[in-house]
Design an enzyme around this catalytic site. Sequence first.
Site, PDB file in Angstrom:
ATOM      1  N   HIS A 127     -10.780  10.335   8.129  1.00 23.54           N
ATOM      2  CA  HIS A 127     -11.144   9.973   8.770  1.00 23.54           C
ATOM      3  C   HIS A 127     -10.616   8.697   9.956  1.00 23.54           C
ATOM      4  CE1 HIS A 127     -14.552   5.930   9.363  1.00 23.54           C
ATOM      5  NE2 HIS A 127     -14.458   7.118  10.464  1.00 23.54           N
ATOM      6  N   LYS A 131     -10.400   1.545  -2.387  1.00 26.64           N
ATOM      7  CA  LYS A 131      -9.457   1.502  -4.109  1.00 26.64           C
ATOM      8  C   LYS A 131      -8.965   0.212  -4.444  1.00 26.64           C
ATOM      9  CE  LYS A 131      -7.401   6.073  -3.751  1.00 26.64           C
ATOM     10  NZ  LYS A 131      -7.885   6.377  -2.192  1.00 26.64           N
ATOM     11  N   LYS A 146      -9.642   2.033 -13.467  1.00 23.57           N
ATOM     12  CA  LYS A 146     -10.755   1.324 -13.504  1.00 23.57           C
ATOM     13  C   LYS A 146     -11.948   1.641 -12.851  1.00 23.57           C
ATOM     14  CE  LYS A 146      -7.530  -1.252 -10.088  1.00 23.57           C
ATOM     15  NZ  LYS A 146      -6.428  -0.155 -10.098  1.00 23.57           N
ATOM     16  N   LYS A 192     -16.434   4.045  -8.902  1.00 26.56           N
ATOM     17  CA  LYS A 192     -16.079   5.713  -8.728  1.00 26.56           C
ATOM     18  C   LYS A 192     -15.945   5.923 -10.445  1.00 26.56           C
ATOM     19  CE  LYS A 192     -12.347   6.463  -7.576  1.00 26.56           C
ATOM     20  NZ  LYS A 192     -12.192   7.478  -6.320  1.00 26.56           N
ATOM     21  N   ASN A 246      -2.880   3.066 -11.257  1.00 25.28           N
ATOM     22  CA  ASN A 246      -1.596   2.482 -10.276  1.00 25.28           C
ATOM     23  C   ASN A 246      -0.240   3.551  -9.516  1.00 25.28           C
ATOM     24  OD1 ASN A 246      -2.856   0.084  -9.818  1.00 25.28           O
ATOM     25  ND2 ASN A 246      -2.486  -0.793 -11.296  1.00 25.28           N
ATOM     26  N   SER A 249       2.457   3.151  -3.064  1.00 26.18           N
ATOM     27  CA  SER A 249       1.144   3.545  -2.027  1.00 26.18           C
ATOM     28  C   SER A 249       0.910   2.503  -1.283  1.00 26.18           C
ATOM     29  CB  SER A 249      -0.464   3.388  -3.501  1.00 26.18           C
ATOM     30  OG  SER A 249      -0.660   2.124  -3.981  1.00 26.18           O
ATOM     31  N   VAL A 269       0.527  -3.234  -5.325  1.00 23.29           N
ATOM     32  CA  VAL A 269       1.496  -4.465  -5.336  1.00 23.29           C
ATOM     33  C   VAL A 269       3.172  -4.383  -5.094  1.00 23.29           C
ATOM     34  CG1 VAL A 269       1.819  -4.312  -8.408  1.00 23.29           C
ATOM     35  CG2 VAL A 269       1.313  -6.663  -7.413  1.00 23.29           C
ATOM     36  N   THR A 313      -1.205 -12.709  -9.638  1.00 19.44           N
ATOM     37  CA  THR A 313      -2.530 -13.095  -9.460  1.00 19.44           C
ATOM     38  C   THR A 313      -3.185 -14.215 -11.596  1.00 19.44           C
ATOM     39  OG1 THR A 313      -3.489 -11.408 -10.631  1.00 19.44           O
ATOM     40  CG2 THR A 313      -3.861 -12.473  -8.385  1.00 19.44           C
TER      41      THR A 313
END
Length: 647
Positions: free
Chosen positions: A317, A370, A412, A424, A449, A453, A457, A474
Amino acid sequence: MVIKTRLVRLALLDAAIVAASLWFVFSLRFEFDIPVMYLHMLPYAILIHVTVHTICFFGFRVYHSIWRYTGIEEMVLLLKVSALTFAGVLAANMLAHLIVPSYRLPLSIYSAAGYVFLGIAGSRMISRLLGDQFMRTKEPLTEGAKLLIIGAGKAGILIAKDIKHSRFKFMTPVAFVDDDPAKQNLEIMGLPIVGTRSHIPEAVKRMNIDYIVIALPAASRQAVTDILEICKSTKAQIKLLPSMSDILNGKMSVNMIREVSVNDLLGRAPVEINGKEIRESLEHETVLITGAGGSIGSELCRQVAMYKPKELLLVGHGENSIYLIEGELRRLFPSQSVHAIIADIQDISRIESVFHSYRPTLVYHAAAHKHVPLMETNPAEAIKNNVLGTRNVAAASDKYGVKRFILISSDKAVNPTSIMGATKRIAEMIVHDMNLSSKTAFAAVRFGNVLGSRGSVIPLFQKQIEAGGPVTVTHMDMVRYFMTIPEAVQLVIQASVLVQGGEVFVLDMGKPVRIYDLAKDLIRLSGLEPEKDIPIVVTGIRPGEKLYEELLTEEEGLMVTTNDRIMVSRPANIPRSELMMVLGILENLTKRYEVAAGSYQVKKLLKQLVPSYLGVQEEPPSVEPDRDREREREQRERVKVELHAGT
């Protein structure tokens, strides 16, 4: 031209050494009063000796050695060729005597061969000494730039030479560490071997070491990881020599030293795939990759192109990302047929036109939203892209006779706590349902993960470190599975060869990594001290996140495949009528933009399809509960009518 000039210089130097040796031996033989007869014979003798030496030395490629790295191998070669040259000189002089009987050299003259060997070998050693700068005055150690080398083998020694005696003055080697008991308390190049790997922290502290170079190119990934764990406890900056497979085509030298990466810290064994099997599976296919400009999609493009498919279709896209990967592929694979296609997977008519025009036979569906917290606040986009977009691409694959369809899924999707994970999981359900009635073999590949990417993180931590901190995590106990992008894509492609239909392939993600420890490691790799130079701030779990990810639901079994890094499960079926019903309701809601952030109604629909979805709690109080129930009933009736009309 430079090589030819170098060869000529060496040949002329050796010719001078041969001539000088022969003259010296003649002079010794006749006590520096050479008779006239032999004085006339000397130029011819020199000509014969120089000619034979030059032919032998060029013939056995003596001049092609890099004498700056002279070692035992080069000296043995020189000795062998010198012995052969002696035999050649003897034969040439005998032939000259047969042709000209008066040409007869005293036998003692042949002792010149020994002087020739010593002269040539000595010139090479002098070249090496000058190259290593042993003749120069030693410079004092630079404070704050002391280097400890792990590994007192060939690689470590060559690194020490390059740093100590040549270009790299920003570091000064001061000691070695090696696990070989026979090397303890010895010295190499004047540098002490100060112990085994267990002595690294003590040596760093005692010698004020600033840099550590791990020079173990042949060591296993696990061994390097164990040493890295020890080095991480020190304040020294850590660097690595590449693995042996990376340096087979050249000499090991200091300019090959690289920074330690997060992948090194993970210590994962290299992926092994069946290249021949993959090539046979891909080389005649027209491969379509959705999300081709993304992190996973672009790497899929690179690796698929290596197997020379018939055509490669890049669907995405974002025009800029597609433009970049198209340019890269055309540069790296100029003979590969590549088509860049700007298309939104949410636009079913556009997707159908692409499939109609290009007729792909293999589809990798990597396009998806994602980012977990973003999808919590934008649930409509998560549903439109991850659910309805997947349905569109899968339906077109079925309609236009694609052989295999592979969905790139996520860990996930297992017991999801987020909108992203639930969508997903529904995408996996759509693919599994399509497989039940289609000639196309549909499957999904599920993994965690990936390092590097755009949503990972790692880049976030690196930017925060560059900005001087703080680094934000976190939760202290949050763990994640990690893979490198190339590793994940290799396994995805291998799994696509194994597709029979209906599988969910689960990739071996190794051991989970604590995010807090990962943040500390990245700070240390930057040469800084966690909490002292860069603070780490715990911000709290964001919406949709959970402390750990899983790879399987309770109802899924797990079987091994021919690749021990790929497992396969077959999820339980869901009634098609229920799947179509909920998809229809979700589609209608997204068309009218009635999917608000935190919408209980949407979360309830997601849980209807994904019972393990944990993102929906108790129903919030409503001032008009009857109106809410009536609206939901009307939507269900409307979907039934639309589905009936469609059939």
